[in-house]
Design a protein around this motif. Sequence first.
Motif, PDB file in Angstrom:
ATOM      1  N   CYS A   1       0.986  -1.439  -0.122  1.00 34.14           N
ATOM      2  CA  CYS A   1      -0.034  -0.003   0.157  1.00 34.14           C
ATOM      3  C   CYS A   1       0.952   1.348  -0.440  1.00 34.14           C
ATOM      4  O   CYS A   1       1.708   1.476   0.627  1.00 34.14           O
ATOM      5  CB  CYS A   1      -0.883  -0.545   1.368  1.00 34.14           C
ATOM      6  SG  CYS A   1      -2.228   1.752   1.264  1.00 34.14           S
ATOM      7  N   ARG A   2       1.021   1.893  -0.665  1.00 37.98           N
ATOM      8  CA  ARG A   2       1.273   3.871  -0.488  1.00 37.98           C
ATOM      9  C   ARG A   2       0.873   4.548  -0.546  1.00 37.98           C
ATOM     10  O   ARG A   2       1.307   4.983  -0.240  1.00 37.98           O
ATOM     11  CB  ARG A   2       1.659   3.707  -2.471  1.00 37.98           C
ATOM     12  CG  ARG A   2       2.582   4.555  -2.565  1.00 37.98           C
ATOM     13  CD  ARG A   2       2.938   4.745  -3.897  1.00 37.98           C
ATOM     14  NE  ARG A   2       2.028   4.839  -4.913  1.00 37.98           N
ATOM     15  CZ  ARG A   2       0.219   5.456  -5.238  1.00 37.98           C
ATOM     16  NH1 ARG A   2       1.608   6.559  -4.984  1.00 37.98           N
ATOM     17  NH2 ARG A   2       0.300   5.325  -5.626  1.00 37.98           N
ATOM     18  N   VAL A   3      -0.806   4.803  -0.673  1.00 39.81           N
ATOM     19  CA  VAL A   3      -1.750   5.684  -0.214  1.00 39.81           C
ATOM     20  C   VAL A   3      -2.756   4.948   0.296  1.00 39.81           C
ATOM     21  O   VAL A   3      -3.672   3.506   0.106  1.00 39.81           O
ATOM     22  CB  VAL A   3      -2.681   6.203  -1.994  1.00 39.81           C
ATOM     23  CG1 VAL A   3      -3.419   7.550  -1.543  1.00 39.81           C
ATOM     24  CG2 VAL A   3      -1.653   6.691  -2.744  1.00 39.81           C
ATOM     25  N   ALA A   4      -2.734   5.394   1.742  1.00 38.85           N
ATOM     26  CA  ALA A   4      -3.997   5.209   2.280  1.00 38.85           C
ATOM     27  C   ALA A   4      -5.029   4.936   2.033  1.00 38.85           C
ATOM     28  O   ALA A   4      -5.454   6.157   1.203  1.00 38.85           O
ATOM     29  CB  ALA A   4      -3.602   5.791   4.029  1.00 38.85           C
ATOM     30  N   GLY A   5      -6.509   4.344   2.422  1.00 39.00           N
ATOM     31  CA  GLY A   5      -7.491   4.480   1.575  1.00 39.00           C
ATOM     32  C   GLY A   5      -7.937   2.939   1.527  1.00 39.00           C
ATOM     33  O   GLY A   5      -8.083   1.773   2.787  1.00 39.00           O
ATOM     34  N   VAL A   6      -8.980   3.069   0.992  1.00 35.27           N
ATOM     35  CA  VAL A   6      -9.626   1.716   0.839  1.00 35.27           C
ATOM     36  C   VAL A   6     -10.156   1.351  -0.363  1.00 35.27           C
ATOM     37  O   VAL A   6     -10.259   1.761  -0.883  1.00 35.27           O
ATOM     38  CB  VAL A   6     -11.763   2.003   1.512  1.00 35.27           C
ATOM     39  CG1 VAL A   6     -12.745   1.128   1.327  1.00 35.27           C
ATOM     40  CG2 VAL A   6     -11.656   2.390   2.912  1.00 35.27           C
TER      41      VAL A   6
ATOM     42  N   GLN B   1      -9.213  -1.490   4.509  1.00 38.97           N
ATOM     43  CA  GLN B   1      -9.043  -0.455   4.931  1.00 38.97           C
ATOM     44  C   GLN B   1      -7.141  -0.599   5.161  1.00 38.97           C
ATOM     45  O   GLN B   1      -7.132  -1.094   6.334  1.00 38.97           O
ATOM     46  CB  GLN B   1      -9.665  -0.071   6.551  1.00 38.97           C
ATOM     47  CG  GLN B   1      -9.192   0.954   6.933  1.00 38.97           C
ATOM     48  CD  GLN B   1      -9.782   2.515   6.283  1.00 38.97           C
ATOM     49  OE1 GLN B   1     -10.144   2.574   5.472  1.00 38.97           O
ATOM     50  NE2 GLN B   1      -8.328   3.350   5.396  1.00 38.97           N
ATOM     51  N   LEU B   2      -6.547   0.281   4.526  1.00 38.52           N
ATOM     52  CA  LEU B   2      -5.384  -0.037   4.685  1.00 38.52           C
ATOM     53  C   LEU B   2      -4.688   1.433   5.158  1.00 38.52           C
ATOM     54  O   LEU B   2      -4.731   2.725   4.308  1.00 38.52           O
ATOM     55  CB  LEU B   2      -4.130  -0.374   3.295  1.00 38.52           C
ATOM     56  CG  LEU B   2      -4.808  -1.975   2.778  1.00 38.52           C
ATOM     57  CD1 LEU B   2      -4.307  -2.277   0.956  1.00 38.52           C
ATOM     58  CD2 LEU B   2      -5.078  -3.409   3.744  1.00 38.52           C
ATOM     59  N   THR B   3      -4.028   1.038   5.813  1.00 39.57           N
ATOM     60  CA  THR B   3      -2.741   2.277   6.027  1.00 39.57           C
ATOM     61  C   THR B   3      -1.309   2.602   5.160  1.00 39.57           C
ATOM     62  O   THR B   3      -0.861   1.047   4.307  1.00 39.57           O
ATOM     63  CB  THR B   3      -1.982   2.143   7.509  1.00 39.57           C
ATOM     64  OG1 THR B   3      -1.618   1.017   7.827  1.00 39.57           O
ATOM     65  CG2 THR B   3      -3.242   2.583   8.550  1.00 39.57           C
ATOM     66  N   ALA B   4      -0.870   3.363   5.210  1.00 39.95           N
ATOM     67  CA  ALA B   4       0.854   3.025   3.794  1.00 39.95           C
ATOM     68  C   ALA B   4       2.019   1.915   4.307  1.00 39.95           C
ATOM     69  O   ALA B   4       1.913   2.214   6.151  1.00 39.95           O
ATOM     70  CB  ALA B   4       1.112   4.416   4.343  1.00 39.95           C
TER      71      ALA B   4
END
Length: 255
Positions: free
Chosen positions: A163-168, A214-217
């Motif tokens: 994940c590079r951009v935190a989001g869904v 839902q991921l974080t960077a």
Amino acid sequence: MGGSYGLAVLVGVALLLTTGQCDVSCSGTDGRPGEAGIPGRDGRPGAKGQKGESAVMDSGPVDASVLLRLKGEPGSRGKPGVMGPKGYRGDLGPTGKPGEPGRPGADGKSVAHGEHSPQQARSAFSVMRTEQSYPAFSQVVTYQSTMVNTPGDFNTGTGYFTCRVAGVYYFTFHSVAKVSVCLRIASDPPFNKVGFCDYNRNTDQVLSGGVVLQLTAGQKVWLESFRDQQKEADARDTQEKQIIFSGFLLFSNSE
């Protein structure tokens, strides 16, 4: 004696007639004209006349002014008639002259700053495994073909999405094999793993699954095989197989 008395009477009458005559110069003054009398009241309305005969249409030209005088009172509004068929569409008219330029719009507002601007807040991949060997249990699946990898957050060599951009995000997979297959989508904590198996006994086994995360960077997501109720012969199978793993960003946390 009697004759004398009669003569005297005649003389007296003659004198009276003589003294009663007037000379021309003794005329009286003219009287004044009389004043106008008070106007009288209106008379009673007369009896209504008989209806006239109908007009006869002349064979010559019709005078419009005559028709207006003969026009009767308007009648009550009639009921609407049945709608007619739709007419043919007319030809397109010539192009009009260009209008004047409009006023400049207001300056837009910035909704994101830094490395995760709207132009950079995107991530999508779709890769394919085409090896005929059965994917090893509890091992990350690797892939031989890449259909999409924008902007490059998936590593085909290791099989990891970072994940590079935190989001869904949404992740999904599809597999086709002639033996039973069990696959699960896994990631770093706090999410762990969710697995799917197919035990249908058809010629081709089709398996698919998906999950929203839902991921974080910096978090990693991958696809791996696991052992459930497969037979030993399934793990040694070398028939044609295909696994497709895909994922993309639904929306970033900055939106």
